[in-house]
Motif scaffolding. Structure first.
Motif, PDB file in Angstrom:
ATOM      1  N   LEU A 172       0.872  -1.169   0.000  1.00  0.00           N
ATOM      2  CA  LEU A 172       0.000   0.000   0.000  1.00  0.00           C
ATOM      3  C   LEU A 172       0.908   1.216   0.000  1.00  0.00           C
ATOM      4  CD1 LEU A 172      -2.695  -0.893   2.711  1.00  0.00           C
ATOM      5  CD2 LEU A 172      -3.110  -0.616   0.280  1.00  0.00           C
ATOM      6  N   ARG A 173       0.717   2.129  -0.943  1.00  0.00           N
ATOM      7  CA  ARG A 173       1.560   3.310  -1.005  1.00  0.00           C
ATOM      8  C   ARG A 173       0.711   4.542  -1.292  1.00  0.00           C
ATOM      9  NH1 ARG A 173       5.973   2.298   1.483  1.00  0.00           N
ATOM     10  NH2 ARG A 173       7.268   3.778   0.332  1.00  0.00           N
ATOM     11  N   GLU A 174       1.208   5.681  -0.803  1.00  0.00           N
ATOM     12  CA  GLU A 174       0.551   6.946  -1.094  1.00  0.00           C
ATOM     13  C   GLU A 174       1.022   7.459  -2.450  1.00  0.00           C
ATOM     14  OE1 GLU A 174       0.510  11.531   0.584  1.00  0.00           O
ATOM     15  OE2 GLU A 174       1.007   9.881   1.955  1.00  0.00           O
ATOM     16  N   GLY A 175       0.055   7.930  -3.254  1.00  0.00           N
ATOM     17  CA  GLY A 175       0.362   8.466  -4.563  1.00  0.00           C
ATOM     18  C   GLY A 175       0.110   9.954  -4.640  1.00  0.00           C
ATOM     19  N   PRO A 176       0.079  10.504  -5.849  1.00  0.00           N
ATOM     20  CA  PRO A 176      -0.132  11.944  -6.029  1.00  0.00           C
ATOM     21  C   PRO A 176      -1.417  12.426  -5.361  1.00  0.00           C
ATOM     22  CG  PRO A 176       0.535  10.924  -8.094  1.00  0.00           C
ATOM     23  CD  PRO A 176       0.277   9.809  -7.131  1.00  0.00           C
ATOM     24  N   GLY A 177      -1.328  13.573  -4.709  1.00  0.00           N
ATOM     25  CA  GLY A 177      -2.495  14.143  -4.062  1.00  0.00           C
ATOM     26  C   GLY A 177      -2.933  13.430  -2.803  1.00  0.00           C
ATOM     27  N   GLY A 178      -2.068  12.574  -2.253  1.00  0.00           N
ATOM     28  CA  GLY A 178      -2.432  11.860  -1.033  1.00  0.00           C
ATOM     29  C   GLY A 178      -3.401  10.729  -1.261  1.00  0.00           C
ATOM     30  N   THR A 179      -3.476  10.219  -2.500  1.00  0.00           N
ATOM     31  CA  THR A 179      -4.340   9.085  -2.816  1.00  0.00           C
ATOM     32  C   THR A 179      -3.587   7.785  -2.543  1.00  0.00           C
ATOM     33  OG1 THR A 179      -5.451  10.358  -4.539  1.00  0.00           O
ATOM     34  CG2 THR A 179      -5.683   7.975  -4.635  1.00  0.00           C
ATOM     35  N   VAL A 180      -4.272   6.801  -1.962  1.00  0.00           N
ATOM     36  CA  VAL A 180      -3.635   5.524  -1.628  1.00  0.00           C
ATOM     37  C   VAL A 180      -3.912   4.501  -2.715  1.00  0.00           C
ATOM     38  CG1 VAL A 180      -3.566   3.615   0.025  1.00  0.00           C
ATOM     39  CG2 VAL A 180      -3.715   5.971   0.851  1.00  0.00           C
ATOM     40  N   TYR A 181      -2.840   3.793  -3.115  1.00  0.00           N
ATOM     41  CA  TYR A 181      -2.928   2.756  -4.127  1.00  0.00           C
ATOM     42  C   TYR A 181      -2.528   1.417  -3.511  1.00  0.00           C
ATOM     43  CZ  TYR A 181      -3.190   6.452  -7.649  1.00  0.00           C
ATOM     44  OH  TYR A 181      -3.571   7.523  -8.401  1.00  0.00           O
ATOM     45  N   ALA A 182      -3.128   0.338  -4.035  1.00  0.00           N
ATOM     46  CA  ALA A 182      -2.832  -1.014  -3.578  1.00  0.00           C
ATOM     47  C   ALA A 182      -2.471  -1.878  -4.769  1.00  0.00           C
ATOM     48  CB  ALA A 182      -4.037  -1.615  -2.849  1.00  0.00           C
ATOM     49  N   GLY A 183      -1.469  -2.754  -4.595  1.00  0.00           N
ATOM     50  CA  GLY A 183      -1.041  -3.634  -5.667  1.00  0.00           C
ATOM     51  C   GLY A 183      -1.703  -4.993  -5.589  1.00  0.00           C
ATOM     52  N   ASP A 184      -2.126  -5.529  -6.734  1.00  0.00           N
ATOM     53  CA  ASP A 184      -2.746  -6.848  -6.806  1.00  0.00           C
ATOM     54  C   ASP A 184      -2.253  -7.531  -8.079  1.00  0.00           C
ATOM     55  OD1 ASP A 184      -4.317  -9.083  -6.580  1.00  0.00           O
ATOM     56  OD2 ASP A 184      -6.192  -8.087  -7.087  1.00  0.00           O
ATOM     57  N   GLU A 185      -1.179  -8.344  -7.959  1.00  0.00           N
ATOM     58  CA  GLU A 185      -0.514  -8.943  -9.120  1.00  0.00           C
ATOM     59  C   GLU A 185      -0.066  -7.848 -10.083  1.00  0.00           C
ATOM     60  OE1 GLU A 185      -2.118 -12.227 -11.184  1.00  0.00           O
ATOM     61  OE2 GLU A 185      -2.222 -13.494  -9.426  1.00  0.00           O
ATOM     62  N   SER A 186      -0.663  -7.753 -11.274  1.00  0.00           N
ATOM     63  CA  SER A 186      -0.231  -6.755 -12.252  1.00  0.00           C
ATOM     64  C   SER A 186      -1.050  -5.473 -12.186  1.00  0.00           C
ATOM     65  CB  SER A 186      -0.326  -7.336 -13.672  1.00  0.00           C
ATOM     66  OG  SER A 186      -1.668  -7.643 -13.992  1.00  0.00           O
ATOM     67  N   GLU A 187      -2.010  -5.400 -11.274  1.00  0.00           N
ATOM     68  CA  GLU A 187      -2.897  -4.248 -11.205  1.00  0.00           C
ATOM     69  C   GLU A 187      -2.584  -3.358 -10.007  1.00  0.00           C
ATOM     70  OE1 GLU A 187      -6.886  -6.228 -13.258  1.00  0.00           O
ATOM     71  OE2 GLU A 187      -6.883  -5.723 -11.124  1.00  0.00           O
ATOM     72  N   LEU A 188      -2.775  -2.053 -10.210  1.00  0.00           N
ATOM     73  CA  LEU A 188      -2.753  -1.089  -9.122  1.00  0.00           C
ATOM     74  C   LEU A 188      -4.152  -0.508  -8.985  1.00  0.00           C
ATOM     75  CD1 LEU A 188       0.393  -1.212  -9.166  1.00  0.00           C
ATOM     76  CD2 LEU A 188       0.359   1.250  -8.826  1.00  0.00           C
ATOM     77  N   LEU A 189      -4.707  -0.624  -7.792  1.00  0.00           N
ATOM     78  CA  LEU A 189      -6.030  -0.096  -7.539  1.00  0.00           C
ATOM     79  C   LEU A 189      -5.926   1.176  -6.711  1.00  0.00           C
ATOM     80  CD1 LEU A 189      -6.517  -3.293  -7.947  1.00  0.00           C
ATOM     81  CD2 LEU A 189      -8.701  -2.835  -6.828  1.00  0.00           C
ATOM     82  N   ARG A 190      -6.715   2.185  -7.067  1.00  0.00           N
ATOM     83  CA  ARG A 190      -6.843   3.381  -6.251  1.00  0.00           C
ATOM     84  C   ARG A 190      -7.928   3.091  -5.217  1.00  0.00           C
ATOM     85  NH1 ARG A 190      -7.524   6.624 -10.124  1.00  0.00           N
ATOM     86  NH2 ARG A 190      -9.788   6.862 -10.035  1.00  0.00           N
ATOM     87  N   VAL A 191      -7.522   2.958  -3.950  1.00  0.00           N
ATOM     88  CA  VAL A 191      -8.458   2.529  -2.917  1.00  0.00           C
ATOM     89  C   VAL A 191      -9.024   3.693  -2.120  1.00  0.00           C
ATOM     90  CG1 VAL A 191      -7.513   0.210  -2.716  1.00  0.00           C
ATOM     91  CG2 VAL A 191      -6.548   2.034  -1.330  1.00  0.00           C
ATOM     92  N   SER A 192      -8.463   4.894  -2.245  1.00  0.00           N
ATOM     93  CA  SER A 192      -9.091   6.063  -1.646  1.00  0.00           C
ATOM     94  C   SER A 192     -10.345   6.408  -2.446  1.00  0.00           C
ATOM     95  CB  SER A 192      -8.136   7.260  -1.670  1.00  0.00           C
ATOM     96  OG  SER A 192      -6.957   6.980  -0.954  1.00  0.00           O
ATOM     97  N   GLY A 193     -11.313   6.986  -1.779  1.00  0.00           N
ATOM     98  CA  GLY A 193     -12.542   7.338  -2.468  1.00  0.00           C
ATOM     99  C   GLY A 193     -13.665   6.387  -2.126  1.00  0.00           C
ATOM    100  N   PRO A 194     -14.818   6.560  -2.763  1.00  0.00           N
ATOM    101  CA  PRO A 194     -16.002   5.751  -2.395  1.00  0.00           C
ATOM    102  C   PRO A 194     -15.878   4.284  -2.755  1.00  0.00           C
ATOM    103  CG  PRO A 194     -16.453   7.146  -4.315  1.00  0.00           C
ATOM    104  CD  PRO A 194     -15.134   7.585  -3.764  1.00  0.00           C
ATOM    105  N   ARG A 195     -15.095   3.951  -3.789  1.00  0.00           N
ATOM    106  CA  ARG A 195     -14.930   2.541  -4.160  1.00  0.00           C
ATOM    107  C   ARG A 195     -13.574   2.372  -4.848  1.00  0.00           C
ATOM    108  NH1 ARG A 195     -15.964   1.740  -9.598  1.00  0.00           N
ATOM    109  NH2 ARG A 195     -16.886   3.539 -10.692  1.00  0.00           N
ATOM    110  N   PRO A 196     -12.994   1.160  -4.789  1.00  0.00           N
ATOM    111  CA  PRO A 196     -11.701   0.929  -5.437  1.00  0.00           C
ATOM    112  C   PRO A 196     -11.827   0.960  -6.958  1.00  0.00           C
ATOM    113  CG  PRO A 196     -12.571  -1.113  -4.542  1.00  0.00           C
ATOM    114  CD  PRO A 196     -13.471  -0.023  -4.052  1.00  0.00           C
ATOM    115  N   VAL A 197     -10.822   1.553  -7.625  1.00  0.00           N
ATOM    116  CA  VAL A 197     -10.819   1.684  -9.077  1.00  0.00           C
ATOM    117  C   VAL A 197      -9.463   1.224  -9.595  1.00  0.00           C
ATOM    118  CG1 VAL A 197     -10.973   3.285 -11.023  1.00  0.00           C
ATOM    119  CG2 VAL A 197     -12.426   3.614  -9.015  1.00  0.00           C
ATOM    120  N   ILE A 198      -9.462   0.424 -10.684  1.00  0.00           N
ATOM    121  CA  ILE A 198      -8.198   0.016 -11.303  1.00  0.00           C
ATOM    122  C   ILE A 198      -7.574   1.232 -11.974  1.00  0.00           C
ATOM    123  CG2 ILE A 198      -7.109  -1.447 -13.039  1.00  0.00           C
ATOM    124  CD1 ILE A 198      -9.332  -3.478 -12.595  1.00  0.00           C
ATOM    125  N   ALA A 199      -6.405   1.633 -11.492  1.00  0.00           N
ATOM    126  CA  ALA A 199      -5.714   2.793 -12.043  1.00  0.00           C
ATOM    127  C   ALA A 199      -4.668   2.397 -13.079  1.00  0.00           C
ATOM    128  CB  ALA A 199      -5.059   3.590 -10.924  1.00  0.00           C
TER     129      ALA A 199
END
Length: 258
Positions: A172-199
């Motif tokens: 789990l790492r913080e990205g631009p603008g203080g948004t948190v991303y999570a890694g899942d195999e080859s995908e990075l999901l943006r988990v901040s916000g109302p629902r997780p989104v594949i970024a």
């Protein structure tokens, strides 16, 4: 190593690196959280440097509220995160703690106000990396890295579960603008916000390659840097480090052939 010049310290295997708001580099190493100043001096923030076992993720003994941070064992592989306001959160595999201004440790409550466990039982099966978002919410990788939880105002809320076969949210790492991303195999999901989104789907931006993510970080300009595990996904591949910007991937480093 003890407090003093960094070049004289005896470190084991530093990991989980992050910068605080003052530009100091903080990292974990063998049961201790360190701070490295730009002048090259190390200061221990928490942990006595004695893990409870040689196996990564081995839990420490229960740590009570008010314990002196430098006097307790944080286990063999603690993780930590630092918020924009300077709050230091630490997990010891089975406890969530924060470092107080007077150098003590206090439990981070979630759902229940007592320490141990301070989070729902679904999270206590081996905690992993932590990350704060811009609002100060703490994101936790739980259940041995298979799930992501948000801790807000004393409540831990389930965010998502690893969807890929063999995938996990061990990063789990913080990205631009203080948004948190999570890694899942080859995908990075943006988990901040109302629902997780594949970024990002790194299997798409790395042409013709399957990318098995092990670690990632963002530069201030938003460039993503990602590291691939050797042999990830059952393929005999060499470890790689890539950068991704505007869906364009560039190979930075590749492990030399044997």
């Amino acid at each position: 190593g003890s407090n003093g010049p960094a070049l004289r310290a005896d470190l084991s295997a530093p990991y989980d690196l992050t910068f605080d708001g003052r530009g100091d580099l903080c990292f974990a190493d063998a049961g201790r959280i360190w701070m490295l100043s730009p002048l090259g001096r190390l200061t221990a923030l928490a942990g006595n440097g004695r893990g409870s076992g040689a196996v990564p993720g081995t839990p420490s003994a229960h740590i009570a509220n008010g314990s002196e941070a430098l006097a307790v064992s944080l286990g063999s592989q603690p993780y930590f995160a630092i918020s924009a306001e300077g709050t230091v959160a630490i997990d010891t595999s089975y406890q969530l703690l924060r470092l107080t201004s007077d150098g003590a440790l206090a439990g981070i409550p979630a759902r229940q106000r007592s320490l141990g466990p301070p989070i729902p039982s679904q999270l206590t099966g081996g905690l992993g990396p932590l990350a704060f978002d811009a609002s100060g919410d703490l994101f936790v990788s739980g259940f041995n890295g298979w799930s992501v939880w948000r801790v807000h105002d004393g409540v831990a809320t389930y965010v998502t579960y690893a969807r890929r076969s063999g995938g996990n949210y061990a990063v789990l790492r913080e990205g631009p603008g203080g948004t948190v991303y999570a890694g899942d195999e080859s995908e990075l999901l943006r988990v901040s916000g109302p629902r997780p989104v594949i970024a990002y789907d790194l299997s798409q931006v790395v042409a013709g390659e399957y990318f098995w993510l092990t670690w990632f970080a963002f530069a201030p300009d938003g460039t993503l840097y990602a590291d691939e595990i050797p042999g990830g996904g059952g393929f005999e591949r060499r470890q790689q480090l890539i950068s991704v910007q505007h869906d364009h991937a560039r190979l930075i480093w590749e492990q030399a052939p044997p």
